[in-house]
Enzyme design. Structure first.
Site, PDB file in Angstrom:
ATOM      1  CB  CYS A  84      -0.986  -0.052   1.153  1.00 49.41           C
ATOM      2  SG  CYS A  84      -2.421   0.972   0.848  1.00 49.41           S
ATOM      3  CG  HIS A 180      -3.372  -2.990   4.095  1.00 56.43           C
ATOM      4  ND1 HIS A 180      -2.544  -2.386   5.019  1.00 56.43           N
ATOM      5  CD2 HIS A 180      -3.855  -1.993   3.321  1.00 56.43           C
ATOM      6  CE1 HIS A 180      -2.535  -1.089   4.824  1.00 56.43           C
ATOM      7  NE2 HIS A 180      -3.324  -0.818   3.803  1.00 56.43           N
ATOM      8  CD  GLU A 182      -0.757  -5.112   6.513  1.00 58.80           C
ATOM      9  OE1 GLU A 182      -0.655  -5.636   5.390  1.00 58.80           O
ATOM     10  OE2 GLU A 182      -1.103  -3.927   6.674  1.00 58.80           O
TER      11      GLU A 182
HETATM   12  N1  GLN Z   1      -3.585   6.480   0.827  1.00 60.70           N
HETATM   13  C1  GLN Z   1      -2.317   6.198   1.459  1.00 60.70           C
HETATM   14  C2  GLN Z   1      -1.191   6.961   0.769  1.00 60.70           C
HETATM   15  O1  GLN Z   1      -1.402   7.490  -0.276  1.00 60.70           O
HETATM   16  C3  GLN Z   1      -2.011   4.717   1.437  1.00 60.70           C
HETATM   17  C4  GLN Z   1      -3.039   3.992   2.253  1.00 60.70           C
HETATM   18  C5  GLN Z   1      -2.543   2.750   2.935  1.00 60.70           C
HETATM   19  O2  GLN Z   1      -1.350   2.502   3.036  1.00 60.70           O
HETATM   20  N2  GLN Z   1      -3.485   2.004   3.474  1.00 60.70           N
HETATM   21  O3  GLN Z   1      -0.122   7.026   1.274  1.00 60.70           O
END
Ligand code: GLN
Length: 199
Positions: A84, A180, A182
């Site tokens: 992410c 995610h 995890e």
């Molecule tokens: N929206 C976040 C970003 O742009 C990422 C979101 C996340 O890691 N769950 O950094």
């Protein structure tokens, strides 16, 4: 084996637990460390950059000296998993939001990213993905304000797509996913990464 989780902000403890569970499943003798300074990356076999806020993670990595150290280790062949926000930090190029905030990118992977690619109204959701690299069984993936990869080039290989958007990419020893891993009991993605770290 020793795996370091970059623990400056975001879903750090969940990654520690998921990594330990995956190690147990694979029967690997190992250690997982919470990393908030470059010294803690001594002799690691792999690094995980978790989800959270990519702007904050990037800035804190710069301030702590982790930014330069992680770049050096990547150049030396140390595997890295970015999830992410971690995917965003690994990218070479970002969208207009990335440019505007001037957030630091490690620039290790031949991918361009779009932040919050699934719209803010759809903050989080769980879907079954087809990820052939993890086997035939569907992989249930949790997306939270997730980015997507807009484009890959060079040696970057697409591992999975959702709604036509690229959500998992591998480039040699670098692995980036928009979701995610995890947060779900399925440890296959962590196991896949640990196997990359073993070689
Ligand atoms: N929206 C976040 C970003 O742009 C990422 C979101 C996340 O890691 N769950 O950094």
């Amino acid at each position: 084996m020793k795996i370091g989780i970059i623990g400056l902000q975001g879903a750090v403890s969940e990654h520690l637990e998921a990594t330990k569970r995956a190690m147990q499943k694979l029967g690997i003798e190992s250690e997982v460390v919470w990393v908030d300074s470059p010294e803690q990356l001594e002799r690691v076999d792999g690094i995980i950059i978790p989800g959270g806020e990519s702007t904050t993670i990037g800035k804190l990595m710069l301030r702590t000296g982790l930014f330069e150290r992680v770049k050096q280790l990547a150049a030396g062949g140390t595997p890295i998993l970015g999830t992410c926000a971690g995917l965003i930090v690994l990218a070479k190029r970002g969208d207009e939001q990335v440019m505007r905030t001037e957030q630091p990118l490690l620039g290790l992977m031949d991918i361009s990213v779009i932040r919050n690619a699934f719209g803010r109204q759809r903050e989080s959701f769980e879907v079954d993905l087809e990820i052939p690299a993890l086997g035939e069984r569907f992989y249930s993936a949790v997306f939270i304000r997730a980015p997507a990869v807009e484009e890959v080039w060079g040696d970057a290989q697409i591992l999975a797509k959702f709604q036509g958007k690229i959500v998992a990419v591998q480039q040699g020893k670098l692995l980036a996913v928009a979701f995610h891993p995890e947060l779900t009991p399925d440890t296959r993605l962590h196991e896949y990464f640990l196997q990359m770290c073993q070689r």
